[in-house]
Motif scaffolding. Sequence first.
Motif, short mmCIF file in Angstrom:
data_model
loop_
_atom_site.label_atom_id
_atom_site.label_comp_id
_atom_site.label_asym_id
_atom_site.label_seq_id
_atom_site.Cartn_x
_atom_site.Cartn_y
_atom_site.Cartn_z
N LEU A 185 0.83 -1.20 0.00
CA LEU A 185 0.00 0.00 0.00
C LEU A 185 0.87 1.26 0.00
CD1 LEU A 185 -2.66 1.58 0.22
CD2 LEU A 185 -2.49 1.29 2.70
N ILE A 186 1.86 1.28 0.85
CA ILE A 186 2.73 2.45 0.93
C ILE A 186 3.39 2.72 -0.41
CG2 ILE A 186 4.81 3.38 2.02
CD1 ILE A 186 3.96 1.78 4.55
N GLN A 187 3.90 1.68 -1.03
CA GLN A 187 4.57 1.86 -2.32
C GLN A 187 3.62 2.39 -3.39
OE1 GLN A 187 7.13 -1.31 -3.73
NE2 GLN A 187 7.49 -1.97 -1.61
N ILE A 188 2.41 1.86 -3.45
CA ILE A 188 1.44 2.32 -4.45
C ILE A 188 1.03 3.75 -4.17
CG2 ILE A 188 -0.89 1.96 -5.38
CD1 ILE A 188 -0.40 -1.09 -4.84
N VAL A 189 0.80 4.08 -2.91
CA VAL A 189 0.43 5.45 -2.54
C VAL A 189 1.54 6.42 -2.91
CG1 VAL A 189 0.01 6.99 -0.58
CG2 VAL A 189 -1.26 4.85 -0.78
N LEU A 190 2.77 6.08 -2.59
CA LEU A 190 3.89 6.97 -2.90
C LEU A 190 4.05 7.16 -4.41
CD1 LEU A 190 6.53 5.90 -0.24
CD2 LEU A 190 5.03 7.92 -0.23
N TYR A 191 3.88 6.10 -5.17
CA TYR A 191 3.94 6.22 -6.63
C TYR A 191 2.84 7.15 -7.13
CZ TYR A 191 3.61 5.41 -11.55
OH TYR A 191 3.54 5.62 -12.90
N THR A 192 1.64 6.98 -6.63
CA THR A 192 0.50 7.77 -7.08
C THR A 192 0.67 9.24 -6.71
OG1 THR A 192 -0.90 5.82 -6.91
CG2 THR A 192 -2.02 7.94 -7.02
N ILE A 193 1.21 9.49 -5.54
CA ILE A 193 1.49 10.88 -5.15
C ILE A 193 2.50 11.49 -6.10
CG2 ILE A 193 2.58 12.33 -3.38
CD1 ILE A 193 1.25 10.42 -1.30
N LYS A 194 3.56 10.75 -6.41
CA LYS A 194 4.58 11.24 -7.34
C LYS A 194 3.99 11.52 -8.72
CE LYS A 194 8.83 9.38 -6.00
NZ LYS A 194 9.86 8.39 -6.09
N LYS A 247 0.86 12.42 -9.34
CA LYS A 247 -0.14 13.48 -9.34
C LYS A 247 0.33 14.81 -8.76
CE LYS A 247 -4.06 10.38 -9.29
NZ LYS A 247 -5.42 10.20 -8.89
N TYR A 248 1.30 14.76 -7.87
CA TYR A 248 1.76 15.97 -7.19
C TYR A 248 3.21 16.24 -7.52
CZ TYR A 248 -2.51 16.02 -4.48
OH TYR A 248 -3.82 16.08 -4.11
N ARG A 249 3.58 17.50 -7.39
CA ARG A 249 4.97 17.86 -7.67
C ARG A 249 5.91 17.24 -6.65
NH1 ARG A 249 3.06 23.77 -9.02
NH2 ARG A 249 3.03 23.84 -6.76
N THR A 250 5.49 17.19 -5.38
CA THR A 250 6.34 16.60 -4.34
C THR A 250 5.44 15.92 -3.30
OG1 THR A 250 6.29 18.56 -2.89
CG2 THR A 250 8.05 18.47 -4.56
N GLU A 251 6.04 15.04 -2.55
CA GLU A 251 5.31 14.42 -1.43
C GLU A 251 4.89 15.48 -0.43
OE1 GLU A 251 7.11 11.10 0.66
OE2 GLU A 251 7.94 10.35 -1.21
N LYS A 252 5.78 16.42 -0.17
CA LYS A 252 5.49 17.47 0.81
C LYS A 252 4.24 18.25 0.43
CE LYS A 252 7.30 21.42 3.26
NZ LYS A 252 8.41 22.30 3.51
N GLU A 253 4.07 18.54 -0.85
CA GLU A 253 2.88 19.27 -1.27
C GLU A 253 1.62 18.45 -1.03
OE1 GLU A 253 3.86 20.58 -5.22
OE2 GLU A 253 4.74 22.40 -4.43
#
Length: 175
Positions: free
Chosen positions: A5-14, A16-22
């Motif tokens: 789950l963490i890996q898929i979420v992190l990929y999806t954030i990358k 859709k978003y410019r950075t994880e922080k955003e």
Amino acid sequence: MQEALIQIVLYTIKEKYRTEKEFYSSQLSISQDNWERWKNNEISLKTKDEQAIINLFTDYEWMLVQKVIRNATFFPEVETHPVEEYLGIKFHVAKKWVSSGNAELSFQQDNEKEATDQYRKKNMTILKIDMNYDFWSYKDRVELSLPGIIQQQIETEKQDLLEWFKENIEDHYAR
């Protein structure tokens, strides 16, 4: 929580978003420390923050995520490569829906973008593939992120989106 789950979420954030922080600062309002602790499976998120993560996905995509997580517990190859498994099955479903002749394809319109658009990547476009079952409020959707230039080229050349999908999607999305 599952590593898949963490890996898929992190990929999806990358994607859709410019950075994880955003993402975590605009959608979750948590600190960097808590974000890192969540990624390391040290803390759980509040229900509203879990919902923000679920909202990264369409309902159908979230169902696929759950299936990949389940399969990661049984199959070492899925556990090792959950993102590839998720993207592969999502792309396979999109192609099946389109080849059935029942899918509707469209690009995400500007008015459909969320209020958090300022944090989203600008150089991409979302291709929506909808499968309507002719029951009120029952429709499934998968979304494919493509380079933004694709939408401009299709609109400029006045090419049919379905035709473009059948001829070119493998070049732009196959992983």
